[in-house]
Design an enzyme around this catalytic site. Structure first.
Site, PDB file in Angstrom:
ATOM      1  N   LYS A   1      -0.214   5.902  -3.509  1.00 20.05           N
ATOM      2  CA  LYS A   1       0.456   6.922  -2.708  1.00 20.05           C
ATOM      3  C   LYS A   1       0.503   8.254  -3.480  1.00 20.05           C
ATOM      4  O   LYS A   1       0.218   8.280  -4.684  1.00 20.05           O
ATOM      5  CB  LYS A   1       1.868   6.419  -2.353  1.00 20.05           C
ATOM      6  CG  LYS A   1       1.839   5.150  -1.479  1.00 20.05           C
ATOM      7  CD  LYS A   1       3.240   4.664  -1.141  1.00 20.05           C
ATOM      8  CE  LYS A   1       3.187   3.450  -0.209  1.00 20.05           C
ATOM      9  NZ  LYS A   1       4.541   2.966   0.154  1.00 20.05           N
TER      10      LYS A   1
ATOM     11  N   TYR B   1       0.956   3.482   9.553  1.00 18.99           N
ATOM     12  CA  TYR B   1       2.299   2.898   9.563  1.00 18.99           C
ATOM     13  C   TYR B   1       2.842   2.754  10.993  1.00 18.99           C
ATOM     14  O   TYR B   1       4.070   2.783  11.178  1.00 18.99           O
ATOM     15  CB  TYR B   1       3.251   3.746   8.706  1.00 18.99           C
ATOM     16  CG  TYR B   1       3.143   3.480   7.211  1.00 18.99           C
ATOM     17  CD1 TYR B   1       3.244   2.183   6.692  1.00 18.99           C
ATOM     18  CD2 TYR B   1       2.970   4.527   6.302  1.00 18.99           C
ATOM     19  CE1 TYR B   1       3.161   1.932   5.326  1.00 18.99           C
ATOM     20  CE2 TYR B   1       2.894   4.277   4.925  1.00 18.99           C
ATOM     21  CZ  TYR B   1       2.989   2.980   4.448  1.00 18.99           C
ATOM     22  OH  TYR B   1       2.914   2.734   3.093  1.00 18.99           O
TER      23      TYR B   1
ATOM     24  N   ASN C   1       7.580   4.584  -3.988  1.00 13.84           N
ATOM     25  CA  ASN C   1       7.172   3.303  -4.592  1.00 13.84           C
ATOM     26  C   ASN C   1       5.683   3.198  -4.925  1.00 13.84           C
ATOM     27  O   ASN C   1       5.157   2.115  -5.103  1.00 13.84           O
ATOM     28  CB  ASN C   1       7.685   2.120  -3.748  1.00 13.84           C
ATOM     29  CG  ASN C   1       7.107   2.072  -2.355  1.00 13.84           C
ATOM     30  OD1 ASN C   1       6.311   2.941  -1.980  1.00 13.84           O
ATOM     31  ND2 ASN C   1       7.474   1.071  -1.589  1.00 13.84           N
TER      32      ASN C   1
ATOM     33  N   HIS D   1       0.635   1.009  -1.913  1.00 12.91           N
ATOM     34  CA  HIS D   1       0.666   0.236  -0.671  1.00 12.91           C
ATOM     35  C   HIS D   1      -0.315  -0.915  -0.773  1.00 12.91           C
ATOM     36  O   HIS D   1      -1.385  -0.767  -1.364  1.00 12.91           O
ATOM     37  CB  HIS D   1       0.253   1.118   0.515  1.00 12.91           C
ATOM     38  CG  HIS D   1      -0.215   0.316   1.699  1.00 12.91           C
ATOM     39  ND1 HIS D   1       0.668  -0.254   2.585  1.00 12.91           N
ATOM     40  CD2 HIS D   1      -1.454  -0.072   2.088  1.00 12.91           C
ATOM     41  CE1 HIS D   1      -0.031  -0.945   3.490  1.00 12.91           C
ATOM     42  NE2 HIS D   1      -1.313  -0.842   3.205  1.00 12.91           N
TER      43      HIS D   1
ATOM     44  N   GLU E   1      -6.491  -2.040   8.597  1.00 15.10           N
ATOM     45  CA  GLU E   1      -6.367  -0.902   7.673  1.00 15.10           C
ATOM     46  C   GLU E   1      -7.718  -0.517   7.090  1.00 15.10           C
ATOM     47  O   GLU E   1      -8.021   0.672   6.947  1.00 15.10           O
ATOM     48  CB  GLU E   1      -5.356  -1.249   6.568  1.00 15.10           C
ATOM     49  CG  GLU E   1      -3.938  -1.340   7.127  1.00 15.10           C
ATOM     50  CD  GLU E   1      -2.907  -1.874   6.151  1.00 15.10           C
ATOM     51  OE1 GLU E   1      -3.244  -2.109   4.971  1.00 15.10           O
ATOM     52  OE2 GLU E   1      -1.741  -2.052   6.569  1.00 15.10           O
TER      53      GLU E   1
END
Ligand code: GTP
Ligand code: MG
Length: 148
Positions: A9, A49, A112, A115, A126
């Site tokens: 990310k 998402y 965080n 992913h 994805e």
């Protein structure tokens, strides 16, 4: 063979953790079959998402994910979806065991750093979303030292 979509990310990219995350998957023996750095559009992230569209944190999540470039990759190997999630740790970094990526490098759920696809089915979706031109298959001699 199973494949999963792993993404570093924007916070992970900016913190210089791309190499560290790649290294862990390489060290484990998984095979890197696709890799791209890009700054995705809001629409692309909303699609990625889409299952979370109704969550209170959705707008904030999209803003976070749009804050800079990300590094997307596809990793291949035995049970790589489940094992990849274990290597990442829990969604909330504070609940992640030391030794996991989140457990070693971050603190808050909204920062965080990585992913990972949560099922084989999500991985297929994805990978198609992020690598629409397809991800070719190739064989690797090294696999004789990884698999019995
Ligand atoms: P991903 O690998 O990013 O998909 O995480 P995950 O599968 O462990 O969790 P989930 O798909 O449920 O949530 C996606 C992302 O939304 C998380 O990684 C967090 O960045 C963010 N997120 C999830 N829950 C919360 C929350 O309660 N608050 C905030 N601020 N962000 C959240
Ligand atoms: Mg998820």
């Amino acid at each position: 063979t199973e494949r999963t979509y792993i993404m570093v990310k924007p916070d992970g990219v900016e913190r210089g953790l791309v190499g560290e995350i790649i290294k862990r998957f390489e060290n484990r023996g998984f095979k890197l079959v696709a890799l791209e750095l890009l700054h995705p559009t809001v629409e692309h992230l909303e699609q990625h998402y889409s299952d979370l569209r109704e969550k209170k944190f959705f707008r904030g999540l999209i803003e976070y994910m749009h804050s800079g470039p990300v590094v997307g990759m596809v990793w291949e190997g035995k049970d790589v979806v489940k094992t990849g999630r274990k290597m990442l740790g829990e969604t909330n970094p504070l609940a992640s065991a030391p030794g996991t990526i989140r457990g070693d490098f971050c603190i808050d759920v909204g920062k965080n750093i990585c992913h990972g696809s949560d099922s084989v089915e999500s991985a297929q979706k994805e990978i198609a979303l992020w690598f629409p031109r397809g991800v070719p298959h190739f064989s690797r001699g090294l696999d004789r030292l990884i698999y019995e």
